[in-house]
Design an enzyme around this catalytic site. Structure first.
Site, PDB file in Angstrom:
ATOM      1  N   LEU A  35      16.988  25.276 121.632  1.00  0.00           N
ATOM      2  CA  LEU A  35      17.299  26.211 122.720  1.00  0.00           C
ATOM      3  C   LEU A  35      16.079  27.051 123.091  1.00  0.00           C
ATOM      4  CD1 LEU A  35      20.723  27.511 121.335  1.00  0.00           C
ATOM      5  CD2 LEU A  35      20.406  26.025 123.344  1.00  0.00           C
ATOM      6  N   SER A  36      16.131  27.657 124.262  1.00  0.00           N
ATOM      7  CA  SER A  36      15.117  28.634 124.644  1.00  0.00           C
ATOM      8  C   SER A  36      15.134  29.776 123.626  1.00  0.00           C
ATOM      9  CB  SER A  36      15.435  29.171 126.041  1.00  0.00           C
ATOM     10  OG  SER A  36      14.522  30.189 126.380  1.00  0.00           O
ATOM     11  N   GLY A  37      13.982  30.145 123.130  1.00  0.00           N
ATOM     12  CA  GLY A  37      13.902  31.215 122.134  1.00  0.00           C
ATOM     13  C   GLY A  37      14.169  30.765 120.714  1.00  0.00           C
ATOM     14  N   SER A  38      14.358  29.461 120.512  1.00  0.00           N
ATOM     15  CA  SER A  38      14.641  28.979 119.152  1.00  0.00           C
ATOM     16  C   SER A  38      13.404  29.051 118.268  1.00  0.00           C
ATOM     17  CB  SER A  38      15.194  27.545 119.192  1.00  0.00           C
ATOM     18  OG  SER A  38      14.280  26.675 119.818  1.00  0.00           O
ATOM     19  N   GLY A  39      12.226  29.005 118.881  1.00  0.00           N
ATOM     20  CA  GLY A  39      10.983  29.096 118.090  1.00  0.00           C
ATOM     21  C   GLY A  39      10.050  27.902 118.269  1.00  0.00           C
ATOM     22  N   SER A 108      14.237  19.995 126.164  1.00  0.00           N
ATOM     23  CA  SER A 108      14.744  18.609 126.242  1.00  0.00           C
ATOM     24  C   SER A 108      16.198  18.546 125.759  1.00  0.00           C
ATOM     25  CB  SER A 108      13.841  17.636 125.488  1.00  0.00           C
ATOM     26  OG  SER A 108      13.431  18.096 124.226  1.00  0.00           O
TER      27      SER A 108
HETATM   28  P1  ADP Z   1      10.917  28.679 122.427  1.00  0.00           P
HETATM   29  O1  ADP Z   1       9.525  28.116 122.576  1.00  0.00           O
HETATM   30  O2  ADP Z   1      11.811  27.795 121.601  1.00  0.00           O
HETATM   31  O3  ADP Z   1      11.540  29.097 123.716  1.00  0.00           O
HETATM   32  P2  ADP Z   1       9.552  30.971 121.326  1.00  0.00           P
HETATM   33  O4  ADP Z   1       8.655  30.354 120.292  1.00  0.00           O
HETATM   34  O5  ADP Z   1       8.935  31.330 122.649  1.00  0.00           O
HETATM   35  O6  ADP Z   1      10.813  30.003 121.555  1.00  0.00           O
HETATM   36  O7  ADP Z   1      10.242  32.282 120.754  1.00  0.00           O
HETATM   37  C1  ADP Z   1      10.821  32.323 119.463  1.00  0.00           C
HETATM   38  C2  ADP Z   1      10.854  33.762 118.961  1.00  0.00           C
HETATM   39  O8  ADP Z   1      11.534  33.796 117.712  1.00  0.00           O
HETATM   40  C3  ADP Z   1       9.475  34.354 118.736  1.00  0.00           C
HETATM   41  O9  ADP Z   1       9.470  35.697 119.178  1.00  0.00           O
HETATM   42  C4  ADP Z   1       9.321  34.273 117.203  1.00  0.00           C
HETATM   43  O10 ADP Z   1       8.453  35.263 116.685  1.00  0.00           O
HETATM   44  C5  ADP Z   1      10.749  34.484 116.741  1.00  0.00           C
HETATM   45  N1  ADP Z   1      11.041  33.919 115.399  1.00  0.00           N
HETATM   46  C6  ADP Z   1      11.653  34.572 114.385  1.00  0.00           C
HETATM   47  N2  ADP Z   1      11.754  33.783 113.293  1.00  0.00           N
HETATM   48  C7  ADP Z   1      11.194  32.611 113.616  1.00  0.00           C
HETATM   49  C8  ADP Z   1      10.978  31.389 112.887  1.00  0.00           C
HETATM   50  N3  ADP Z   1      11.358  31.224 111.611  1.00  0.00           N
HETATM   51  N4  ADP Z   1      10.375  30.366 113.522  1.00  0.00           N
HETATM   52  C9  ADP Z   1       9.992  30.508 114.818  1.00  0.00           C
HETATM   53  N5  ADP Z   1      10.156  31.629 115.560  1.00  0.00           N
HETATM   54  C10 ADP Z   1      10.750  32.679 114.959  1.00  0.00           C
END
Ligand code: ADP
Length: 201
Positions: A35-39, A108
């Protein structure tokens, strides 16, 4: 489309193996989905740094970068998402053929879309990584404020809200980030990946 006048010259080019030997690595495409914001982007960036520091030659392909460049004419309908991923997979394959380890960070959202990417890249070289972060965690993080906008109806067809996300069934690796630090998530992927990208000694 007529292809009879196209004559690929692959047999006269350097082989992928020659390039991999120069770079001292096996090329692969890591396909980070979630998902968006998943990391995905955070893990891809951390992993790129780690791989580079360890002597590998990685390259991140990231959704927002690609969407402002090669795919700036595409939106978020299912059809456009499919074309988005098709082009990305073709670009990833070019890097793969250059011997590079490609870290693809794209929502995706459907199995069909990821299957298409896998078919373009090739089963052997496609490593699906599920960044498994529950919707409520992504929404609480709301890194880009997009969930709030989607809930207010300002963004239509947002994945997880009013557009589907289908989790992978047989991912190469699942990273449950909910209770993990970023460093631990990067380390988990690096550990799983290193045997696959290392050349035999
Ligand atoms: P995506 O690319 O999936 O949309 P992002 O990487 O932009 O997501 O954002 C994920 C957010 O979650 C970041 O602010 C990151 O610091 C936070 N976060 C917290 N824990 C984790 C983790 N274990 N792995 C990745 N991101 C994490």
């Amino acid at each position: 489309m007529a292809t009879e006048n196209i004559h690929p010259i692959f047999d006269r080019l350097l082989s992928r193996e020659e390039r991999e030997n120069r770079l001292q690595q096996r090329a692969k495409v890591l396909w980070l989905t979630g998902l968006s914001g998943s990391g995905k982007s955070t893990i891809a960036q951390g992993l790129e740094q780690r791989l580079f520091a360890e002597g590998y030659f990685p390259q991140v392909l990231d959704g927002d970068n690609i969407r402002t460049g090669i795919n700036n004419n595409l939106g978020f309908s299912l059809e456009d998402r499919q074309e988005n991923i098709r082009r990305i997979a073709e670009v990833a394959k070019l890097y793969l053929d250059s011997g590079v380890i490609v870290l693809c960070s794209f929502i995706s959202p459907t199995r069909a879309i990821r299957k298409q990417a896998e078919e373009i890249i090739g089963k052997e070289d496609f490593l699906e990584i599920f960044i498994d972060t529950p919707l409520e965690v992504c929404e609480a993080r709301d890194v880009k404020g997009l969930y709030a906008k989607a809930r207010r109806g300002e963004i239509k067809g947002f994945t997880g809200i009013d557009s589907p996300y289908e989790a992978p069934e047989r991912a190469f690796l699942t990273v449950p980030t909910r209770d993990m630090t970023v460093e631990a998530a990067v380390a988990q992927v690096y550990t799983a990946l290193s045997p696959v990208i290392s050349l035999p000694q």
